[in-house]
Scaffold this motif. Structure first.
Motif, mmCIF file in Angstrom:
data_model
loop_
_atom_site.group_PDB
_atom_site.id
_atom_site.type_symbol
_atom_site.label_atom_id
_atom_site.label_comp_id
_atom_site.label_asym_id
_atom_site.label_seq_id
_atom_site.Cartn_x
_atom_site.Cartn_y
_atom_site.Cartn_z
ATOM 1 N N LYS A 12 0.851 -1.188 0.000
ATOM 2 C CA LYS A 12 0.000 0.000 0.000
ATOM 3 C C LYS A 12 0.888 1.239 0.000
ATOM 4 O O LYS A 12 1.772 1.386 0.858
ATOM 5 C CB LYS A 12 -0.902 -0.005 1.237
ATOM 6 C CG LYS A 12 -1.697 1.273 1.468
ATOM 7 C CD LYS A 12 -2.732 1.513 0.399
ATOM 8 C CE LYS A 12 -3.555 2.771 0.684
ATOM 9 N NZ LYS A 12 -4.454 3.128 -0.418
ATOM 10 N N PHE A 14 1.092 5.507 -0.187
ATOM 11 C CA PHE A 14 0.531 6.843 -0.130
ATOM 12 C C PHE A 14 1.508 7.777 -0.839
ATOM 13 O O PHE A 14 2.659 7.402 -1.070
ATOM 14 C CB PHE A 14 0.333 7.283 1.329
ATOM 15 C CG PHE A 14 -0.648 6.444 2.077
ATOM 16 C CD1 PHE A 14 -2.011 6.600 1.882
ATOM 17 C CD2 PHE A 14 -0.213 5.482 2.990
ATOM 18 C CE1 PHE A 14 -2.924 5.817 2.578
ATOM 19 C CE2 PHE A 14 -1.114 4.699 3.680
ATOM 20 C CZ PHE A 14 -2.474 4.868 3.471
ATOM 21 N N THR A 45 -2.751 0.308 9.034
ATOM 22 C CA THR A 45 -2.951 0.377 7.580
ATOM 23 C C THR A 45 -3.310 -0.995 7.031
ATOM 24 O O THR A 45 -4.214 -1.132 6.200
ATOM 25 C CB THR A 45 -1.674 0.904 6.895
ATOM 26 O OG1 THR A 45 -1.362 2.196 7.407
ATOM 27 C CG2 THR A 45 -1.863 0.989 5.389
ATOM 28 N N LYS A 48 -6.860 -1.772 7.857
ATOM 29 C CA LYS A 48 -7.783 -0.971 7.044
ATOM 30 C C LYS A 48 -7.889 -1.539 5.632
ATOM 31 O O LYS A 48 -8.944 -1.454 4.997
ATOM 32 C CB LYS A 48 -7.325 0.489 7.018
ATOM 33 C CG LYS A 48 -7.549 1.217 8.340
ATOM 34 C CD LYS A 48 -7.031 2.637 8.305
ATOM 35 C CE LYS A 48 -7.275 3.339 9.649
ATOM 36 N NZ LYS A 48 -6.737 4.719 9.663
ATOM 37 N N VAL A 49 -6.807 -2.124 5.135
ATOM 38 C CA VAL A 49 -6.866 -2.830 3.854
ATOM 39 C C VAL A 49 -7.797 -4.033 3.977
ATOM 40 O O VAL A 49 -8.674 -4.269 3.135
ATOM 41 C CB VAL A 49 -5.454 -3.279 3.417
ATOM 42 C CG1 VAL A 49 -5.531 -4.298 2.281
ATOM 43 C CG2 VAL A 49 -4.619 -2.075 2.976
ATOM 44 N N TYR A 54 -9.565 0.904 3.118
ATOM 45 C CA TYR A 54 -8.842 1.168 1.878
ATOM 46 C C TYR A 54 -9.327 0.135 0.867
ATOM 47 O O TYR A 54 -9.060 -1.062 1.000
ATOM 48 C CB TYR A 54 -7.330 1.048 2.086
ATOM 49 C CG TYR A 54 -6.760 2.071 3.044
ATOM 50 C CD1 TYR A 54 -7.173 3.395 3.006
ATOM 51 C CD2 TYR A 54 -5.831 1.702 4.008
ATOM 52 C CE1 TYR A 54 -6.669 4.331 3.894
ATOM 53 C CE2 TYR A 54 -5.313 2.639 4.896
ATOM 54 C CZ TYR A 54 -5.741 3.953 4.830
ATOM 55 O OH TYR A 54 -5.237 4.871 5.709
ATOM 56 N N SER A 58 -6.857 0.046 -4.416
ATOM 57 C CA SER A 58 -5.959 1.072 -3.879
ATOM 58 C C SER A 58 -4.680 0.455 -3.332
ATOM 59 O O SER A 58 -3.824 1.176 -2.836
ATOM 60 C CB SER A 58 -6.666 1.880 -2.785
ATOM 61 O OG SER A 58 -6.859 1.085 -1.623
ATOM 62 N N TYR A 59 -4.570 -0.871 -3.417
ATOM 63 C CA TYR A 59 -3.384 -1.577 -2.929
ATOM 64 C C TYR A 59 -3.118 -2.760 -3.860
ATOM 65 O O TYR A 59 -3.982 -3.175 -4.654
ATOM 66 C CB TYR A 59 -3.599 -2.075 -1.494
ATOM 67 C CG TYR A 59 -4.751 -3.041 -1.346
ATOM 68 C CD1 TYR A 59 -4.579 -4.423 -1.520
ATOM 69 C CD2 TYR A 59 -6.036 -2.586 -1.060
ATOM 70 C CE1 TYR A 59 -5.638 -5.306 -1.419
ATOM 71 C CE2 TYR A 59 -7.103 -3.463 -0.950
ATOM 72 C CZ TYR A 59 -6.902 -4.817 -1.134
ATOM 73 O OH TYR A 59 -7.956 -5.689 -1.039
ATOM 74 N N ARG A 73 -14.639 -3.393 -1.319
ATOM 75 C CA ARG A 73 -14.594 -1.996 -1.763
ATOM 76 C C ARG A 73 -15.124 -1.029 -0.707
ATOM 77 O O ARG A 73 -14.926 0.171 -0.804
ATOM 78 C CB ARG A 73 -15.392 -1.839 -3.065
ATOM 79 C CG ARG A 73 -14.815 -2.683 -4.196
ATOM 80 C CD ARG A 73 -15.435 -2.360 -5.538
ATOM 81 N NE ARG A 73 -14.869 -3.214 -6.563
ATOM 82 C CZ ARG A 73 -13.710 -2.986 -7.191
ATOM 83 N NH1 ARG A 73 -13.001 -1.920 -6.865
ATOM 84 N NH2 ARG A 73 -13.276 -3.810 -8.119
#
Length: 510
Positions: A12, A14, A45, A48-49, A54, A58-59, A73
């Motif tokens: 992931k 940013f 993080t 959250k994935v 997220y 996005s990863y 999603r």
């Protein structure tokens, strides 16, 4: 046990930062799986994935849950599969009831009309499962943090949870509430519910976890079997987290103690609402230049109330006693007067009271003493940047610049900004209330080094901490409090956890 979850090669990114890099983790069905790592390592993080905060796309990498590839999603997608995350910052509506919070967005209704009878009945059943003896109509605002945490778990159970993710669940809890929560997690394990727990409290990890995955700098380093042939020590976990041995948890320090700076005599504080209730009862303490003094006590002993009352009567106004600075009596009835007299107080709740999370580092750093960078009421922006950046480098705050919002920083770096703010105010007395709460062991060591430097600069430092090893490792002298009274004063060389606990549990004489 067969795996319920596999995360494979999760990466992931940013802008400018690779938060996760090829992280792989397997969680067995029905186990308690801990995730450990320093602040900023990527633990939250990763969760959250997993939970869809997220979204897929996005990863990079793959999530397999119950042998099925998943592409979440939204959070609702993961919850429909039985994955529920409870964040460190609880997501409850304070003015709604327990029952309303449990079923918010998941209402018990028939033909579009909420059935309050069924809502309250099911809520009561869930509260019984988590061991919370409260009526479903009770408002969240009337509950302590420990009970709110149980409401969050009841809410997760209402969604038929299979995998429960808890991010720092005991960070804000006292020992009793923490023990109850850990017992509940064990009970859920017996019911077949798998849990992932993120925690900095290594003693709790040792007590509850079946396996522990260590993440460092965004990478999965290793997974430890906590019940293997060789017991996994806290030092073993720390070595994985920081990539080196911490032979000594606390930096060596030789104090140079000077003249008295702060003294309180017969300091008495009454509750701001219930004035018949005494929360600090005739306290007397002294802190000298170059000295680090600890304040120990159980929850409700009056430690924070003592600190806040000294800091400009920021805990009510029904306060009596005498306060001396540099041997002279002073009257300090407001925070701005306290700051002007050289007293600073770093609150235990840095997110709500210590920082403005939407403001950047430089604004937070200068907030307590704008007069240093202002002329005729106008802030010198260039000077503000220069001074804030000086503190950022001195504190080793991990941020690209002083323009980074405080809310984007890890807990340890947020605490460094809090300390920078008060050092910017140039105090003589610095009161630190739970200065390492919610901070990993590596960042704790850096905070301890900062505290030592403050003492070496001639500051009088008062440290409040619920961790007795921390007080024993950092302080030169320790006061113990019980039921609002100071019950003991012990030099570092003579102090033990057992001795402190005796003073901390001393009953008030009739």
């Amino acid at each position: 046990m067969s795996p319920i979850l596999e995360m494979r090669g999760i990466t992931k990114t940013f802008p400018g930062v690779k938060a996760l890099q090829d992280v792989t983790m397997t969680v067995a069905r029905g186990e308690v799986h801990a995730i450990c790592g320093e602040n900023g390592a990527g633990k939250s993080t990763l969760m959250k994935v997993l939970s869809g905060v997220y979204p897929h796309g996005s990863y990079d990498g793959e999530i397999v849950f119950e042998d099925q590839p998943c592409q979440f999603r939204t959070i609702r997608d993961s919850e429909e599969r039985g994955i529920v995350i409870i964040h460190q910052e609880l997501a409850l509506s304070p003015y709604l009831s327990i029952a309303e919070n449990i079923f918010l967005g998941n209402e018990r209704s028939k033909r579009g009309v909420i059935s309050w009878t069924e809502t309250n009945k099911q809520a009561a059943d869930l509260l019984a499962r988590v061991g919370l003896d409260e009526h479903p109509d009770t408002k969240i605002i009337d509950l302590g943090v420990g009970k709110q945490q149980l409401v969050e778990i009841a809410k997760a159970l209402s969604k038929r949870v299979k995998l429960l993710i808890l991010d720092e669940p005991t960070a804000a809890l006292n020992d009793e509430d923490s023990a109850h929560l850990l017992d509940l997690i064990r009970h859920l394990r017996e019911q077949g519910i798998t849990s992932i727990i993120i925690s900095h409290k290594l003693n709790e990890i040792a007590a509850i976890a079946d396996t522990t995955t260590i993440i460092r700098d965004g990478r999965s380093i290793e997974t430890l079997d906590m019940h293997g042939a060789e017991p996994v020590s806290e030092d073993r976990i720390i070595r994985g987290m920081v990539g080196r041995d911490l032979a000594h948890r606390f930096p060596a320090h030789t104090p140079s103690i000077g003249a008295e700076i702060l003294r309180a005599e017969n300091w008495t504080v009454h509750h701001p609402i219930d004035r018949s209730r005494t929360v600090v009862d005739g306290a007397a303490l002294v802190v000298r230049a170059g000295e680090i003094v600890g304040l120990a006590g159980l929850m409700g002993a009056g430690r924070t109330e003592l600190a806040m009352s000294i800091f400009g009567h920021s805990y009510g106004s029904n306060i009596s006693g005498q306060l001396f600075l540099h041997g002279k009596p002073v009257t300090i009835r407001s925070v701005d007067v306290a700051i002007a007299h050289g007293i600073a107080y770093a609150t235990e709740d840095r997110k709500h009271y210590g920082l403005n999370l939407i403001e950047d580092i430089k604004r937070n750093t200068s907030a307590a003493q704008l007069s240093r960078i202002s002329r005729f009421g106008v802030v010198d922006a260039a000077k503000e940047i220069t001074l804030a950046d000086q503190y950022r480098r001195e504190m080793k705050t991990k941020a690209e610049s002083v323009d980074v919002p405080a809310g984007k920083l890890s807990g340890g770096n947020q605490q460094k900004v809090v300390l920078s703010k008060w050092l910017f105010a140039e105090p003589d007395v610095l009161i630190l209330d739970e200065p390492t709460r919610g901070i990993d062991v590596g960042a704790k060591y850096e905070i301890y080094e900062i505290i030592n430097r403050l003492a070496d600069a001639g500051k009088a430092v008062l440290v409040i901490s619920s961790e007795l090893p921390e007080l024993l490792g950092v302080c030169d002298r320790i006061y113990a409090m019980s039921q609002g009274r100071i019950t003991g004063e012990i030099a570092r060389a003579e102090a033990t956890q057992e001795g402190l606990m005796r003073y901390m549990t001393m009953e008030k004489k009739a």
